[in-house]
Structures are given as structure tokens and as C-alpha cells.
Write a protein that holds these residues in place. Structure first.
Motif, PDB file in Angstrom:
ATOM      1  N   MET A   1      12.843  -5.838  -7.658  1.00  0.00           N
ATOM      2  CA  MET A   1      11.291  -4.472  -8.099  1.00  0.00           C
ATOM      3  C   MET A   1       9.701  -5.260  -7.779  1.00  0.00           C
ATOM      4  O   MET A   1       9.380  -4.317  -7.693  1.00  0.00           O
ATOM      5  CB  MET A   1      12.345  -3.822  -9.088  1.00  0.00           C
ATOM      6  N   THR A   2       9.876  -5.991  -8.678  1.00  0.00           N
ATOM      7  CA  THR A   2       8.488  -5.669  -9.029  1.00  0.00           C
ATOM      8  C   THR A   2       8.687  -6.549  -7.554  1.00  0.00           C
ATOM      9  O   THR A   2       7.140  -6.292  -7.682  1.00  0.00           O
ATOM     10  CB  THR A   2       9.032  -7.446 -10.137  1.00  0.00           C
ATOM     11  N   THR A   3       8.414  -7.869  -7.281  1.00  0.00           N
ATOM     12  CA  THR A   3       8.064  -7.369  -5.923  1.00  0.00           C
ATOM     13  C   THR A   3       7.845  -7.269  -4.775  1.00  0.00           C
ATOM     14  O   THR A   3       7.095  -6.872  -4.389  1.00  0.00           O
ATOM     15  CB  THR A   3       8.966  -8.772  -5.318  1.00  0.00           C
ATOM     16  N   ALA A   4       8.731  -6.373  -5.099  1.00  0.00           N
ATOM     17  CA  ALA A   4       8.338  -4.199  -4.457  1.00  0.00           C
ATOM     18  C   ALA A   4       7.627  -4.044  -4.169  1.00  0.00           C
ATOM     19  O   ALA A   4       6.488  -3.149  -3.040  1.00  0.00           O
ATOM     20  CB  ALA A   4       9.834  -4.054  -4.060  1.00  0.00           C
ATOM     21  N   LYS A   5       7.221  -4.275  -5.901  1.00  0.00           N
ATOM     22  CA  LYS A   5       6.003  -3.432  -5.386  1.00  0.00           C
ATOM     23  C   LYS A   5       4.772  -3.208  -5.987  1.00  0.00           C
ATOM     24  O   LYS A   5       4.082  -3.080  -5.348  1.00  0.00           O
ATOM     25  CB  LYS A   5       6.200  -2.473  -8.052  1.00  0.00           C
ATOM     26  N   LEU A   6       4.763  -4.926  -5.792  1.00  0.00           N
ATOM     27  CA  LEU A   6       3.757  -5.413  -5.801  1.00  0.00           C
ATOM     28  C   LEU A   6       3.584  -5.656  -3.500  1.00  0.00           C
ATOM     29  O   LEU A   6       2.246  -5.136  -3.345  1.00  0.00           O
ATOM     30  CB  LEU A   6       3.221  -7.113  -6.117  1.00  0.00           C
ATOM     31  N   LEU A   7       4.693  -5.804  -3.307  1.00  0.00           N
ATOM     32  CA  LEU A   7       4.244  -5.973  -1.927  1.00  0.00           C
ATOM     33  C   LEU A   7       4.046  -4.725  -1.150  1.00  0.00           C
ATOM     34  O   LEU A   7       2.922  -3.639  -0.361  1.00  0.00           O
ATOM     35  CB  LEU A   7       5.420  -5.989  -0.758  1.00  0.00           C
ATOM     36  N   LEU A   8       4.481  -3.098  -1.719  1.00  0.00           N
ATOM     37  CA  LEU A   8       3.969  -1.791  -1.538  1.00  0.00           C
ATOM     38  C   LEU A   8       2.424  -1.894  -1.648  1.00  0.00           C
ATOM     39  O   LEU A   8       2.079  -0.539  -1.054  1.00  0.00           O
ATOM     40  CB  LEU A   8       5.118  -1.125  -2.317  1.00  0.00           C
ATOM     41  N   LEU A   9       1.825  -2.167  -2.763  1.00  0.00           N
ATOM     42  CA  LEU A   9       0.603  -1.903  -3.215  1.00  0.00           C
ATOM     43  C   LEU A   9      -0.154  -2.394  -1.558  1.00  0.00           C
ATOM     44  O   LEU A   9      -0.742  -1.510  -1.465  1.00  0.00           O
ATOM     45  CB  LEU A   9      -0.017  -2.668  -4.324  1.00  0.00           C
ATOM     46  N   ILE A  10       0.393  -3.489  -0.569  1.00  0.00           N
ATOM     47  CA  ILE A  10      -0.376  -4.291  -0.122  1.00  0.00           C
ATOM     48  C   ILE A  10       0.067  -3.052   1.191  1.00  0.00           C
ATOM     49  O   ILE A  10      -1.008  -2.498   2.121  1.00  0.00           O
ATOM     50  CB  ILE A  10       0.136  -5.424   0.424  1.00  0.00           C
ATOM     51  N   VAL A  11       1.043  -2.197   0.928  1.00  0.00           N
ATOM     52  CA  VAL A  11       1.142  -1.430   2.239  1.00  0.00           C
ATOM     53  C   VAL A  11       0.680  -0.186   1.764  1.00  0.00           C
ATOM     54  O   VAL A  11      -0.539   0.947   2.883  1.00  0.00           O
ATOM     55  CB  VAL A  11       2.698  -0.874   2.203  1.00  0.00           C
ATOM     56  N   ILE A  12       0.424  -0.019   0.871  1.00  0.00           N
ATOM     57  CA  ILE A  12      -0.471   1.296   0.439  1.00  0.00           C
ATOM     58  C   ILE A  12      -1.761   1.309   1.057  1.00  0.00           C
ATOM     59  O   ILE A  12      -2.567   1.970   1.290  1.00  0.00           O
ATOM     60  CB  ILE A  12      -0.112   2.122  -1.156  1.00  0.00           C
TER      61      ILE A  12
END
Length: 483
Positions: A290-301
Motif C-alpha cells: 500500500m505505501t509504495t503504491a500510494k507514492l507511485l499513484l502520486l506520479i500518475v496523478i
């Protein structure tokens, strides 16, 4: 080209490439459509469909680039259509311009809405008690459009700087996501996963499902006419604008394939992830935590926000040029340029307002919003097709410094065939059973646009709009230059 200069040439070759590369936006395009591809063809179509469609888009881009070299103006598609038509120049230019306008407004609205949707997904991941609603998505989209309009209101140097940053954001972000998906998971799919075929569309015909899967790549590769629209603000535009188109498509094809493969090989529980509300996000969560996924989702956003900004910039220049020739209501307003920033500020806010109008139905129904913005891709590609088709028919086409030589017509023929085929795909049903929620409203939206444009044309426009306007001879126009 017959116009006095009102915009300043501050875009360098890299800046021109950057705007189209940002609008194509492999991260935004792949993450927003990957789930559809998992259910319409699966990995086989996601990977090999990407390669095939990217190759076809290169034909479209090459033909557009050749035209951009010959007619480097902000009017881009509608201007070149008017110049290349042998008869009925005003009508060809009129329909091309309105298809381009509607497609670009839809693109700006859709990108902002997608960013708002992923922002809400991030908020839910961060605070599980947060409840995402359609109304909140519309409000967040409105804020995004406001901020993007403010950024476009200031000098073109600021837009160029943001687009330069966006290129590196996309490239570095892609590398970070790919490396994480390669290095962190304990398990990856075997090489044979790329041959896996999946059909969860509801249609029994596998070929039909595979054809629908090609839309994943087609959705991504839109907006590269941005380089064309920025011609009047680009140095050595007859060379740099066509190069910007070709480089943006080529680099996106290669980097997008790498990202696509990384996501495909990171798939875990295929059925569960394909049925998730956001399949690529679920893949990140399952593979990385979950933590890494959230950080990568910021890149997508961030990628989606950059994409929307570049979309609005291109949209604004098309409005400016179309109004300069008197084709829009209130044209006198929309082609005015700020004396301080040398940007078409009023056109910026018109683009933002029109995009917001398209988003508002999402307050009540996601289906209603999808119906309106579905014309985005079809409108854009049909606008691409018109000048390419007219160039194909034009025996005396005067090529610019960047040209295809004797290959110009064969390449244009392939481009037109592909655009017609892909446009038909975009208007076919995409899920079964067909009901009010799953129905593809793209043909209805397209017909509505064409009917309005036709009624308007025969009612008043044909008497006052004759296509691109010439303000005089080169010497006379030079004397009028406002900068």
C-alpha cells in the motif's frame, strides 16, 4: 501565412516536442485504460496491440507533420484543410475546425475528470473513512481546470517551463514505476503471459473483443496536433513543429511499451485485478504494498495534471486561430491577446469554461459525462483525417522543408484508412449486455456535433465564413505585426 504576428516565438524545439509528448502522456493513458484492455483481449492485445497501433499512428503523425511543415499556423488542421481543398474551402475548414474544437474540449475535460478520479482513489487509500462521490469528483475537476487556466494565463515561457518539467516527470516517473515493478515483487508472470487472451466484454466473438482492445492504445495516442497548434510560437516552426509531432509519437511508443510490459508481468490474481475499480492501481497495491503504491499513484496523478495543462494550451491556440478567422461566436473577444503576457487570455478561460460545462453532467451521472466526452477521440481523429485526405487529393501540394518526398501520398493513404477504421471501432458497442449504462454514446455525440455544425453552417456561417482569412501580402502583413 497571411496573418500579422500577435504571439511571440518563445517555444524551442524541445518545448514544441514537450507539449505533444505531455498530451499523449503514456502514464495517464495507460493507467486510465489498462483495465479495459485486461478485459478486452488481455495481455496479448495490450502488448502486441500497442505495437501495431503505435505503428499506424506514426503514419498519421508523419502525414500531419508534412502538412505542419507546409502550413505552420495556430489554426493547424482547419487552416490546412481550407488551403488544401479545391472546392468548398469554407465548408471543409468549418467542419474540421469544429471537430477539432469539440475533440480538444472533450480531451481537456476527460483528462481533468480522470485526474480527479485518481485523486479520490488516493484519498480513499490514505484515509479509508473517506467516501468518494460523483459530486466531489466534479468539484475537484473544477478546481483542476481553474488552476490549469491560471497557469495558461501567464506567459508562454511559463507554459514552456512546465512542459519541460512534465517531460522529465513522465520519463523519470516511468522509470521509477518500471524499476519498482521489476525489483520489488517476489513473483512475476512468465514470458508466456504476453500470449494470454482474455475476453470479459460479454461478446462471444473473440476477434471483436480483440479489436476493442486496440482502443487502449488509440485512446493514449491523441493530442499530438498540439505541436502543430503551437507553430506560431515555435522558432523555425517549419522544421521544429513536424519534428515535435514525430518525436512525441516515437518516444511515447517506446516508453509506453516498456511501461505496458512492466504492468503485464506484475499481474497477480488476474480475475480479481481485472474486476477491480482501478485495475492498474490494484496491481501496484498487490505487487508493491500500500505505501509504495500510494507514492507511485502520486506520479500518475501528476502526469494527468500535466496532461490536462498541455491539453488546455493546445485547445486555447485552436480557439484563438479559429476566432481570428471569424468562425466562433464572439470571435473578436477570443482572438485578442494580452499586451502584458502575449497570450490569448480570453481564449484560455473560454476553453476552461467549455470543459467545465462538459464535466457538470457527471454530477448526476457518470454515464452522461462519458456520453459527452466520448466524442473526444473520434472528433480529434476525424479532424486529423480531413487535411490528410485533402492532401492525398491535392496534386500540387507544396511541401515544406520537412517532407516525405515521394512517399507522401502512400503514407497519407495508410493514415486515412487507419483513422476511418479506428473511428468505426470507437463508435461500436464496447460491452454486453447493451443497456443505458454500457451503451456507447460516441456516435450519438458525434452526430449531435455534426448536426449542430451543419444547421449553423447553412443558417448563417456559409455567408460569412470562407475559410482562413488573408490579411494581405507578406509585406503588408509584416507592417501590421503587433509584436
Amino acid at each position: 501565412m497571411g496573418y500579422p504576428r500577435k504571439l511571440t516565438r518563445r517555444f524551442k524545439a524541445f518545448d514544441n516536442f514537450a507539449i505533444s509528448f505531455t498530451i499523449i502522456n503514456i502514464i495517464s493513458g495507460i493507467f486510465s485504460s489498462f483495465g479495459f484492455g485486461m478485459n478486452a483481449g488481455g495481455p496479448r492485445i495490450l502488448v502486441f496491440g500497442w505495437i501495431a497501433v503505435a505503428a499506424m499512428v506514426l503514419f498519421v503523425g508523419a502525414s500531419m507533420a508534412e502538412i505542419a511543415s507546409a502550413y505552420p499556423t495556430s489554426g493547424a488542421l482547419y487552416f490546412s484543410a481550407g488551403k488544401l481543398a479545391k472546392r468548398h474551402k469554407g465548408a471543409w475548414s468549418w467542419y474540421t475546425g469544429w471537430l477539432n474544437f469539440v475533440g480538444q474540449v472533450g480531451g481537456t475535460a476527460a483528462t481533468g475528470y480522470a485526474a480527479a478520479t485518481f485523486i479520490q482513489a488516493f484519498l480513499v487509500m490514505q484515509w479509508p473513512s473517506y467516501h468518494a462521490t460523483a459530486q466531489q469528483t466534479v468539484l475537484i475537476t473544477a478546481v483542476i481546470l481553474l488552476l490549469q487556466a491560471l497557469a495558461n494565463t501567464y506567459t508562454v515561457q511559463l507554459v514552456a517551463l512546465v512542459n519541460r518539467i512534465s517531460v522529465w516527470w513522465l520519463l523519470v516517473g516511468m522509470v521509477v514505476i518500471v524499476v519498482a515493478l521489476i525489483a520489488v515483487p517476489d513473483h512475476h508472470q512468465s514470458a508466456s503471459v504476453v500470449t494470454q487472451f482474455t475476453n470479459n466484454t460479454g461478446f462471444s466473438n473473440g476477434i471483436y473483443a480483440a479489436l476493442l482492445g486496440l482502443l487502449v492504445t488509440s485512446w493514449t495516442f491523441t493530442g499530438f496536433d498540439g505541436s502543430f497548434h503551437m507553430s506560431e510560437e515555435t522558432v523555425q516552426a517549419t522544421v521544429n513543429a513536424p519534428k515535435g509531432i514525430m518525436r512525441s509519437i516515437g518516444y511515447s511508443a517506446v516508453t509506453g511499451l516498456i511501461l505496458m510490459l512492466a504492468l503485464v508481468f506484475a499481474i497477480g490474481d488476474y480475475a480479481a485485478q481485472a474486476s477491480a475499480s482501478a485495475p492498474p492501481v490494484q496491481i501496484l497495491i498487490d505487487a508493491l504494498g500500500m505505501t509504495t503504491a500510494k507514492l507511485l499513484l502520486l506520479i500518475v496523478i501528476g502526469s494527468m495534471l500535466f496532461c490536462g495543462l498541455a491539453n488546455m494550451t493546445s485547445n486555447t491556440r485552436q480557439i484563438f486561430a479559429f476566432s481570428r478567422d471569424g468562425a466562433m461566436p464572439g470571435s473578436r473577444w477570443w482572438h485578442s491577446v494580452s499586451s502584458r503576457t502575449r497570450t490569448p487570455v480570453k481564449a484560455v478561460w473560454l476553453a476552461a469554461a467549455c470543459s467545465l460545462v462538459l464535466v457538470v453532467p457527471g454530477w448526476w451521472s457518470h454515464t452522461a459525462f462519458t456520453a459527452i466526452v466520448s466524442v473526444n477521440v473520434v472528433g480529434l481523429y476525424l479532424a486529423y483525417a480531413v487535411p490528410i485526405y485533402l492532401r492525398l487529393r491535392h496534386d500540387d501540394f507544396q511541401q515544406g522543408p520537412w517532407n516525405l518526398g515521394r512517399w507522401g501520398k502512400p503514407v497519407a493513404a495508410v493514415a486515412v484508412v487507419w483513422i476511418v477504421a479506428s473511428s468505426v471501432l470507437f463508435m461500436l458497442p464496447q460491452a454486453s449486455p447493451i443497456n443505458a449504462t454500457s451503451f456507447n454514446y460516441a456516435p450519438i455525440a458525434l452526430v449531435a456535433v455534426l448536426v449542430i455544425a451543419t444547421v449553423w453552417w447553412f443558417a448563417t456561417a456559409r455567408r460569412r465564413f470562407q475559410g482562413p482569412v488573408s490579411y494581405g501580402s507578406p509585406d503588408e502583413v509584416a507592417a501590421m505585426d503587433l509584436i
